[in-house]
Design a protein around this motif. Structure first.
Motif, mmCIF file in Angstrom:
data_model
loop_
_atom_site.group_PDB
_atom_site.id
_atom_site.type_symbol
_atom_site.label_atom_id
_atom_site.label_comp_id
_atom_site.label_asym_id
_atom_site.label_seq_id
_atom_site.Cartn_x
_atom_site.Cartn_y
_atom_site.Cartn_z
ATOM 1 N N ARG A 1 0.853 -1.185 0.000
ATOM 2 C CA ARG A 1 0.000 0.000 0.000
ATOM 3 C C ARG A 1 0.889 1.235 0.000
ATOM 4 O O ARG A 1 1.883 1.295 0.717
ATOM 5 C CB ARG A 1 -0.863 0.031 1.253
ATOM 6 N N LYS B 1 0.817 13.201 -4.260
ATOM 7 C CA LYS B 1 -0.115 12.182 -3.772
ATOM 8 C C LYS B 1 -0.179 11.032 -4.771
ATOM 9 O O LYS B 1 0.397 11.107 -5.857
ATOM 10 C CB LYS B 1 -1.516 12.780 -3.634
ATOM 11 N N CYS C 1 -3.142 8.151 -6.545
ATOM 12 C CA CYS C 1 -4.558 7.853 -6.724
ATOM 13 C C CYS C 1 -5.013 7.040 -5.513
ATOM 14 O O CYS C 1 -4.271 6.198 -5.004
ATOM 15 C CB CYS C 1 -4.756 7.051 -7.999
ATOM 16 N N THR C 2 -6.253 7.267 -5.044
ATOM 17 C CA THR C 2 -6.713 6.549 -3.852
ATOM 18 C C THR C 2 -6.728 5.038 -4.070
ATOM 19 O O THR C 2 -6.789 4.277 -3.114
ATOM 20 C CB THR C 2 -8.118 6.995 -3.430
ATOM 21 N N LYS C 3 -6.659 4.621 -5.335
ATOM 22 C CA LYS C 3 -6.611 3.185 -5.626
ATOM 23 C C LYS C 3 -5.414 2.528 -4.916
ATOM 24 O O LYS C 3 -5.520 1.433 -4.388
ATOM 25 C CB LYS C 3 -6.491 2.998 -7.134
ATOM 26 N N GLN D 1 -4.012 3.589 -2.238
ATOM 27 C CA GLN D 1 -4.242 3.604 -0.792
ATOM 28 C C GLN D 1 -5.173 2.464 -0.395
ATOM 29 O O GLN D 1 -5.130 1.963 0.716
ATOM 30 C CB GLN D 1 -4.874 4.938 -0.361
ATOM 31 N N ALA D 2 -6.021 2.077 -1.339
ATOM 32 C CA ALA D 2 -7.071 1.113 -1.000
ATOM 33 C C ALA D 2 -6.735 -0.306 -1.413
ATOM 34 O O ALA D 2 -7.364 -1.245 -0.937
ATOM 35 C CB ALA D 2 -8.384 1.543 -1.665
ATOM 36 N N ASN E 1 3.702 -0.784 3.902
ATOM 37 C CA ASN E 1 2.907 0.424 3.827
ATOM 38 C C ASN E 1 3.824 1.635 3.825
ATOM 39 O O ASN E 1 4.592 1.824 4.752
ATOM 40 C CB ASN E 1 1.967 0.481 5.040
ATOM 41 N N GLU F 1 -0.122 23.579 -12.218
ATOM 42 C CA GLU F 1 0.419 24.077 -10.961
ATOM 43 C C GLU F 1 -0.035 23.251 -9.757
ATOM 44 O O GLU F 1 0.744 22.991 -8.855
ATOM 45 C CB GLU F 1 -0.067 25.523 -10.812
ATOM 46 N N THR F 2 -1.287 22.843 -9.759
ATOM 47 C CA THR F 2 -1.812 22.192 -8.551
ATOM 48 C C THR F 2 -1.988 20.687 -8.725
ATOM 49 O O THR F 2 -2.682 20.052 -7.941
ATOM 50 C CB THR F 2 -3.179 22.782 -8.140
ATOM 51 N N LEU F 3 -1.389 20.124 -9.761
ATOM 52 C CA LEU F 3 -1.533 18.687 -10.007
ATOM 53 C C LEU F 3 -1.082 17.880 -8.779
ATOM 54 O O LEU F 3 0.070 17.942 -8.393
ATOM 55 C CB LEU F 3 -0.689 18.312 -11.235
ATOM 56 N N PRO F 4 -1.999 17.134 -8.140
ATOM 57 C CA PRO F 4 -1.630 16.473 -6.893
ATOM 58 C C PRO F 4 -0.869 15.151 -7.055
ATOM 59 O O PRO F 4 -0.085 14.804 -6.190
ATOM 60 C CB PRO F 4 -2.976 16.214 -6.204
ATOM 61 N N TRP F 5 -1.109 14.406 -8.129
ATOM 62 C CA TRP F 5 -0.630 13.026 -8.170
ATOM 63 C C TRP F 5 0.787 12.902 -8.714
ATOM 64 O O TRP F 5 1.072 13.347 -9.831
ATOM 65 C CB TRP F 5 -1.576 12.170 -8.999
ATOM 66 N N GLY G 1 -9.296 7.804 -12.801
ATOM 67 C CA GLY G 1 -9.690 9.051 -12.147
ATOM 68 C C GLY G 1 -8.748 10.196 -12.436
ATOM 69 O O GLY G 1 -9.156 11.214 -12.997
ATOM 70 N N VAL H 1 -6.396 15.132 -15.862
ATOM 71 C CA VAL H 1 -5.079 15.556 -16.327
ATOM 72 C C VAL H 1 -5.021 15.580 -17.850
ATOM 73 O O VAL H 1 -4.485 16.513 -18.441
ATOM 74 C CB VAL H 1 -3.982 14.632 -15.753
#
Lengths: 379, 308
Positions: B76, B85, B87-89, B91-92, B112, B221-225, B254, B259
């Motif tokens: 994980r 960051k 993708c929450t995938k 994390q899950a 983890n 500018e704000t791209l999180p991933w 997602g 993007v």
């Protein structure tokens, strides 16, 4: 100088505290986006990428309509999933469409230092005073809490009102009275007055009504238009609707530790965004012996999609039916209503037959919960 | 003890690290085969309909490994620290696999990585090593060896790509997650067809990562991933040396859903093709689109000739 007219996308009834925050705190005019209609959604989806989640499309539709209504400064929030990237693309799309507005993207300052946050807020109104905001902020927070409390009470009772529409009427005047409130004292007075009025509304509740818990994705759960007025439909069938998810419980009183403890039997690590809340609340509903759980999300919401296998396990372990609803940008109600009715008939039958009734999913694959998810009412 | 390693998602990013780590610790492992029809079908049966095709395939690989090993490695990752960051995938995925195959008594080996609780990758690997019953010093050595192997592999890849960039053919930059484009079932047919059309695909994910991440702000500018930042940055790094860009996404990814739109809206000086693949059989539709895209590039370069 041009008057600053700020706007923020719709989410349930929260445009009321937003108005109070911007008018009394930032000393600017607040334009609530026009109520969401088919037009909002079709505008939003026309200019959005194809398989982005539905809230993006709703927000974009809100922005376009609120610009038409006169707003010139738009605010978008940050978040923990795709929401965090909404702002930049919204701004880009609006620019490409030729709209000349100021766009405040809070995602830019999401993990930033307070000074950077201050600078960004100053963008909204260069002459804003921190003192005014500090004065109004506790009122806004309390107001959100009161709205959530009131709406929770409504959800649990509106299905049993003897004169249809009485709750809605009081709710509407409650919100409109809140719009001019700017002190705690006044707020408490309005809240107490309306709570008394709500309690006075005559309801005829059966001794043991059907109880359904609603869990799922933040926006689609909270914005009634985007879930085809799911809560209203349930209430109309005489169901007590329980929903924990709202702004005050997630932003102001989020019980992180407790949720992690409660869900330990099912998940080891946080699964992202609202996933943990969904699991925690579904478990709570199962343990409390609710008649059913409805899982609500927009199409493609990754965290909520990943939660489904966990909910299927909870459903098996506690023998509680779960209805999986996915909403996209379709405008027909038919598929949704049919599934809701089938679900209603099933939980009603279970209740009538008593606790001994076993949902077929416990034994065979015929009604395996996944099949509920497969016939989602997508266009 | 045998460890099963699903050939999907993070495998493509970390395979050198994983394989060297286990080899150095003297632990047997098997890697599930290249994605094939059966794996896709079983993945689709176990996964939720709306999940992205890459995660469905991943579950197919996990299922393939179920009775063939003692533990299945499903790590994980919560975020990539300062790089961004995920993708929450990701994390899950651990709990997703655990819950999907709960009734089949799945046993998972995991680590983890979570910067918010200071679980650095190294600490996570040491923990995993302890679980496997190996000494800390040996695990540390194995981890560093794996890291080194990974660096070497990246270096070789980059070198190879530099040679490809010098070729005197039409070069097309492929912006796609590594687990999509290098998957035998999803991405490889696309690469093969591009070769067949006498073009050179340049893989966006093969780029100096840190440099790419630093460059990505020029587009967004704000791209999180983090993974998408690397890809977006690679556009800046390669754009002057390629003739066109193809965005390949797995349906309904997602991060890519947003993007790709930003890329299309911001890159105006190169032709961009947006390809969404959903694991359906038959390449005809995709081949047609690739062909017309290559024709457009040829036309622009004045190399277009009517064949037949």
């Amino acid at each position: 100088m041009e008057t600053i007219r700020v706007s923020f996308p719709h989410l349930g009834s929260y445009h009321t505290p937003m108005k109070v925050l911007f008018t009394f705190g930032f000393d600017v005019e607040y334009i609530a986006p026009p109520p969401i209609t088919e037009r909002t959604l079709s505008l939003g989806s026309r200019y959005s990428p194809e398989f982005v989640c539905a809230p993006f499309k709703y927000n974009l539709g809100n922005f376009i309509e609120t610009i038409e209504a006169g707003a010139n400064t738009l605010v978008q929030t940050g978040g923990t999933c795709r929401l965090r990237y909404y702002g930049e693309l919204h701004e880009q799309i609006l620019r490409d469409l030729g709209y000349k507005v100021k766009f405040i993207n809070m995602a830019k300052v999401q993990d930033a230092r307070p000074t950077t946050l201050y600078r960004e807020l100053k963008e909204i109104n260069p002459e804003m005073s921190l003192k005014r905001i500090a004065e109004i902020l506790p009122v806004v927070v309390k107001m959100i809490e009161y709205i959530d409390k009131v709406e929770d009470y409504i959800r649990k009772n509106v299905g049993f009102e003897t004169i249809p529409g009485s709750f809605d009427k009081v709710h509407a005047s409650f919100l409109s009275e809140l719009r001019s409130v700017h002190s705690r004292k006044e707020l408490n007075r309005v809240y107490r007055k309306y709570m008394r009025l709500f309690k006075k509304i005559e309801v005829q509740k059966p001794a043991n009504p059907l109880k359904v818990g609603i869990v799922g994705e933040y926006y689609t759960v909270m914005e009634p238009f985007s879930n085809h007025n799911l809560e209203r439909e349930l209430a109309r069938k005489g169901i007590v609707v329980d929903r924990w998810l709202n702004v005050s419980s997630t932003l102001f009183h989020y019980p992180k530790k407790k949720i992690e403890e409660n869900t330990r039997d099912y998940v080891k690590y946080p699964m992202g965004a609202t996933a943990m809340v969904t699991i925690d609340r579904a478990l709570e509903c199962a343990k409390k012996g609710f008649d059913g759980i409805i899982h609500v999300k927009s199409f493609g919401c990754t965290p909520e999609t990943d939660v489904i296998p966990v909910l299927q396990n909870i459903s098996k372990d506690y023998n509680i039916p779960v209805l999986y609803l996915t909403f996209d940008t379709q405008n027909s109600d038919v598929g949704f209503i049919t599934r809701l009715e089938a679900f209603y008939d099933m939980i009603k039958m279970r209740k009538e037959m008593g606790q001994n009734f076993k949902h077929p999913s416990a034994h065979s694959n015929r009604f395996y919960p996944n099949h509920w998810g497969e016939c989602s009412p997508s266009s | 003890m045998i460890i099963g390693i699903p050939r999907g998602l993070l495998y493509y990013r970390y395979k050198h690290l994983w394989l060297n780590f286990f080899e150095e610790l003297g632990i047997d492992y098997i890697v599930s085969p290249e994605t094939n029809k059966e794996i896709v079908t079983s993945g689709m049966a176990y996964a939720v309909d709306e999940a992205c095709i890459t995660s469905k395939i991943y579950l197919g690989h996990v299922e393939w490994l179920l009775d063939k090993c003692d533990y299945i490695l499903v790590p994980r990752i919560s975020d990539c620290g300062s790089a961004g960051k995920v993708c929450t995938k990701f994390q899950a995925i651990y709990d997703l696999a655990a819950n999907t195959f709960r009734d089949r008594n799945i046993k998972l080996l995991y680590y983890n990585v979570d910067s918010s609780v200071a679980d650095s990758e190294m600490a996570a690997f040491l923990k995993m090593g302890r679980f496997l019953g190996r000494k800390k010093s040996r695990c540390l050595y194995a981890y560093f060896k794996g890291k080194q192997a990974q660096k070497n592999a990246q270096f070789l890849e980059l070198n190879e790509q530099q040679h490809l960039l010098k070729e005197n053919k039409i070069k097309i930059l492929i912006i796609a997650h590594r687990y999509t484009i290098f998957d035998k079932y999803l991405g490889e047919p696309i690469l093969k067809h591009l070769h067949k059309l006498d073009t050179v695909p340049i893989i966006g994910d093969i780029a100096p990562k840190k440099e790419a991440i630093a460059k990505s702000v020029e587009i967004s500018e704000t791209l999180p991933w983090a993974f998408n930042r690397e890809l977006v940055g690679s556009i800046i790094l390669y754009r002057d040396r390629v003739d066109g860009i193809i965005l390949v996404s797995a349906f309904p990814c997602g991060p890519d859903s947003l993007v790709n739109e930003i890329i299309i809206r911001k890159i105006k000086d190169k032709p961009v093709l947006n390809l969404v693949i959903d694991g359906q059989e038959g390449m005809a539709g995709i081949e047609t689109r690739l062909e017309s895209f290559v024709d457009i590039i040829r036309f622009k370069k004045g190399e277009f000739t009517w064949k037949q």
